[in-house]
Design a protein around this motif. Structure first.
Motif, PDB file in Angstrom:
ATOM      1  N   HIS A  38       0.869  -0.941   0.025  1.00 44.23           N
ATOM      2  CA  HIS A  38       0.187  -0.043   0.039  1.00 44.23           C
ATOM      3  C   HIS A  38       1.019   1.285   0.020  1.00 44.23           C
ATOM      4  N   LEU A  39       0.631   1.854  -1.044  1.00 50.63           N
ATOM      5  CA  LEU A  39       1.624   3.036  -1.313  1.00 50.63           C
ATOM      6  C   LEU A  39       0.934   4.501  -0.994  1.00 50.63           C
ATOM      7  N   VAL A  40       1.637   5.329  -0.196  1.00 45.53           N
ATOM      8  CA  VAL A  40       0.952   6.482   0.345  1.00 45.53           C
ATOM      9  C   VAL A  40       2.023   7.760  -0.063  1.00 45.53           C
ATOM     10  N   ALA A  41       1.816   8.790  -0.714  1.00 46.11           N
ATOM     11  CA  ALA A  41       2.658   9.759  -1.179  1.00 46.11           C
ATOM     12  C   ALA A  41       1.632  11.077  -1.637  1.00 46.11           C
ATOM     13  N   ARG A  42       2.291  12.047  -1.664  1.00 46.38           N
ATOM     14  CA  ARG A  42       1.474  13.135  -2.275  1.00 46.38           C
ATOM     15  C   ARG A  42       1.321  13.199  -3.632  1.00 46.38           C
ATOM     16  N   ASN A  43       2.359  12.801  -4.457  1.00 45.09           N
ATOM     17  CA  ASN A  43       2.408  12.828  -5.957  1.00 45.09           C
ATOM     18  C   ASN A  43       1.631  11.732  -6.485  1.00 45.09           C
ATOM     19  N   GLY A  44       0.497  11.758  -6.587  1.00 43.19           N
ATOM     20  CA  GLY A  44      -0.423  10.725  -7.239  1.00 43.19           C
ATOM     21  C   GLY A  44       0.088  10.016  -8.531  1.00 43.19           C
ATOM     22  N   GLU A  45       0.451  10.793  -9.589  1.00 43.64           N
ATOM     23  CA  GLU A  45       1.006  10.408 -10.581  1.00 43.64           C
ATOM     24  C   GLU A  45       2.327   9.480 -10.297  1.00 43.64           C
ATOM     25  N   GLN A  49       2.861   5.225 -10.909  1.00 40.80           N
ATOM     26  CA  GLN A  49       4.000   4.581 -11.909  1.00 40.80           C
ATOM     27  C   GLN A  49       4.781   3.475 -10.871  1.00 40.80           C
ATOM     28  N   LEU A  50       5.077   3.789  -9.714  1.00 44.12           N
ATOM     29  CA  LEU A  50       5.677   2.817  -9.011  1.00 44.12           C
ATOM     30  C   LEU A  50       4.811   1.538  -8.710  1.00 44.12           C
ATOM     31  N   ALA A  51       3.713   1.894  -8.547  1.00 46.74           N
ATOM     32  CA  ALA A  51       2.674   0.701  -8.500  1.00 46.74           C
ATOM     33  C   ALA A  51       2.745  -0.030  -9.534  1.00 46.74           C
ATOM     34  N   THR A  52       2.421   0.611 -10.614  1.00 50.45           N
ATOM     35  CA  THR A  52       2.453  -0.131 -12.046  1.00 50.45           C
ATOM     36  C   THR A  52       3.755  -0.991 -12.289  1.00 50.45           C
ATOM     37  N   GLU A  53       4.746  -0.503 -11.987  1.00 52.59           N
ATOM     38  CA  GLU A  53       6.159  -1.313 -12.075  1.00 52.59           C
ATOM     39  C   GLU A  53       6.105  -2.493 -11.036  1.00 52.59           C
ATOM     40  N   LEU A  54       5.839  -2.236  -9.698  1.00 50.06           N
ATOM     41  CA  LEU A  54       5.584  -3.455  -8.951  1.00 50.06           C
ATOM     42  C   LEU A  54       4.892  -4.447  -9.470  1.00 50.06           C
ATOM     43  N   GLN A  55       3.527  -3.869  -9.867  1.00 54.52           N
ATOM     44  CA  GLN A  55       2.676  -5.095 -10.427  1.00 54.52           C
ATOM     45  C   GLN A  55       3.050  -5.754 -11.666  1.00 54.52           C
ATOM     46  N   HIS A  56       3.666  -5.034 -12.681  1.00 56.09           N
ATOM     47  CA  HIS A  56       3.955  -5.711 -13.884  1.00 56.09           C
ATOM     48  C   HIS A  56       5.278  -6.286 -13.693  1.00 56.09           C
ATOM     49  N   ARG A  57       6.137  -5.806 -13.165  1.00 63.72           N
ATOM     50  CA  ARG A  57       7.554  -6.344 -12.924  1.00 63.72           C
ATOM     51  C   ARG A  57       7.665  -7.573 -12.071  1.00 63.72           C
ATOM     52  N   PHE A  58       6.803  -7.689 -10.700  1.00 68.71           N
ATOM     53  CA  PHE A  58       7.141  -8.630  -9.709  1.00 68.71           C
ATOM     54  C   PHE A  58       5.807  -9.279  -9.494  1.00 68.71           C
ATOM     55  N   GLY A  59       4.530  -8.893 -10.083  1.00 65.98           N
ATOM     56  CA  GLY A  59       3.277  -9.440  -9.965  1.00 65.98           C
ATOM     57  C   GLY A  59       2.985  -9.223  -8.707  1.00 65.98           C
ATOM     58  N   ALA A  60       2.833  -7.894  -7.877  1.00 68.40           N
ATOM     59  CA  ALA A  60       2.579  -7.735  -6.745  1.00 68.40           C
ATOM     60  C   ALA A  60       1.190  -7.186  -6.867  1.00 68.40           C
ATOM     61  N   SER A  61       0.588  -7.212  -5.768  1.00 72.21           N
ATOM     62  CA  SER A  61      -0.823  -6.578  -5.465  1.00 72.21           C
ATOM     63  C   SER A  61      -0.530  -5.211  -5.023  1.00 72.21           C
ATOM     64  N   VAL A  62      -1.000  -3.887  -5.572  1.00 70.62           N
ATOM     65  CA  VAL A  62      -0.649  -2.703  -4.911  1.00 70.62           C
ATOM     66  C   VAL A  62      -1.951  -1.874  -4.963  1.00 70.62           C
ATOM     67  N   SER A  63      -1.969  -1.170  -3.826  1.00 70.66           N
ATOM     68  CA  SER A  63      -3.026  -0.156  -3.577  1.00 70.66           C
ATOM     69  C   SER A  63      -2.422   1.222  -3.432  1.00 70.66           C
ATOM     70  N   THR A  64      -2.836   2.284  -3.801  1.00 69.82           N
ATOM     71  CA  THR A  64      -2.305   3.644  -3.545  1.00 69.82           C
ATOM     72  C   THR A  64      -3.118   4.561  -2.942  1.00 69.82           C
ATOM     73  N   GLU A  65      -2.459   5.622  -2.238  1.00 73.91           N
ATOM     74  CA  GLU A  65      -3.357   6.758  -1.763  1.00 73.91           C
ATOM     75  C   GLU A  65      -2.429   7.778  -1.674  1.00 73.91           C
ATOM     76  N   THR A  66      -3.441   9.080  -1.606  1.00 75.82           N
ATOM     77  CA  THR A  66      -2.527  10.404  -1.809  1.00 75.82           C
ATOM     78  C   THR A  66      -2.738  10.950  -0.382  1.00 75.82           C
ATOM     79  N   THR A  67      -1.871  11.563  -0.116  1.00 77.90           N
ATOM     80  CA  THR A  67      -1.837  12.622   1.444  1.00 77.90           C
ATOM     81  C   THR A  67      -0.787  13.504   1.383  1.00 77.90           C
ATOM     82  N   ASP A  68      -1.232  14.668   1.954  1.00 77.88           N
ATOM     83  CA  ASP A  68      -0.394  15.888   2.093  1.00 77.88           C
ATOM     84  C   ASP A  68       0.026  15.943   3.525  1.00 77.88           C
ATOM     85  N   LEU A  69       1.130  15.791   3.782  1.00 74.76           N
ATOM     86  CA  LEU A  69       1.707  15.941   5.490  1.00 74.76           C
ATOM     87  C   LEU A  69       1.415  17.406   5.921  1.00 74.76           C
TER      88      LEU A  69
END
Length: 248
Positions: A38-45, A49-69
């Motif tokens: 589960h990836l949390v960051a301010r820059n959603g785009e 990109q990292l989520a897609t890489e982990l999914q396609h390169r490693f076959g991982a299950s990935v969810s994302t979330e945006t936040t502003d600290l």
């Protein structure tokens, strides 16, 4: 990528996932068998990109979330983020900010504090519940060698990291004797866009080498310097008399 080695990190929650060191750690984890992120960051785009890489390169299950600290630090009442259940909680969020501006602009000083300490408190509080620390798990928090001594060049950043270190050291001691392991990483300079032009290249470690160092001992609970040689170097720097320290 290192050959897959069975370790007990199959799921990971990452706050600050678009940082270069977070991306390196995620790739290393995925290559060693971590199956869910589960990836949390301010820059959603960039996060996607990292989520897609982990999914396609490693076959991982990935969810994302945006936040502003910065927003997280200012909310009243403070929100309680949903952090789910993971084997590893990795906190790499942070920002140098504009040190020069912060000397005269209190708003920038507060932004640096929020990005490196105050904005992390809702997340750390949500992670370190009594129920969670009674179960096996890990919390890895990236602080900085800048926390060890005030420097005229970036004392707002150093003060925020010092507060983060003290807070997490309290968590580390609170978890003594419990299954949940807290690890505080005082990172030195790394070869990332954040440090370009701000640090000598010979003092910069690659994010990939830091990731490999961490995963050599994934169950460690400690305050540690990475790379290791920052420990004696910072010991020396802490001993500098004020006239020398003022040049740092």
């Amino acid at each position: 990528m290192a050959a897959a080695v069975p370790i007990a990190i199959r799921t990971a929650f990452v706050l600050g996932s678009t940082s270069e060191v977070a991306k390196a750690i995620c790739r290393e984890l995925a290559g060693r068998g971590c199956q869910r992120f589960h990836l949390v960051a301010r820059n959603g785009e960039a996060n996607q990109q990292l989520a897609t890489e982990l999914q396609h390169r490693f076959g991982a299950s990935v969810s994302t979330e945006t936040t502003d600290l910065l927003a997280d630090a200012a909310l009243e009442p403070a929100r309680r983020p949903e952090v789910g259940e993971f084997d590893l909680y990795l906190i790499t969020a942070g920002s140098l900010g504009d040190a020069e501006l912060a000397r005269s602009d209190a708003a920038e000083a507060l932004r640096i504090t929020a990005a490196n300490y105050a904005g992390l408190l809702p997340w750390l509080t949500a992670i370190a519940t009594p129920e969670r620390i009674a179960r096996p798990g890990r919390l890895w928090v990236f602080s900085s060698v800048a926390a060890d001594r005030g420097r005229p060049s970036n004392y707002h950043y150093g003060a925020a990291k010092a507060a983060l270190t003290a807070f997490c050291e309290g968590l580390l001691l609170r978890c003594h004797g419990k299954p949940f392991a807290v690890r505080i990483i005082k990172a030195g300079f790394m070869a990332t866009p954040m440090t370009v032009g701000k640090a000598p290249l010979e003092l910069c470690a690659s994010p990939e080498s830091v990731a490999r160092d961490l995963l050599r001992r994934p169950n460690r609970r400690a305050i540690e310097y990475l790379p290791w040689w920052w420990s004696p170097l910072m010991l020396l720097i802490r001993l500098f008399p004020a006239p020398l320290a003022s040049k740092l």
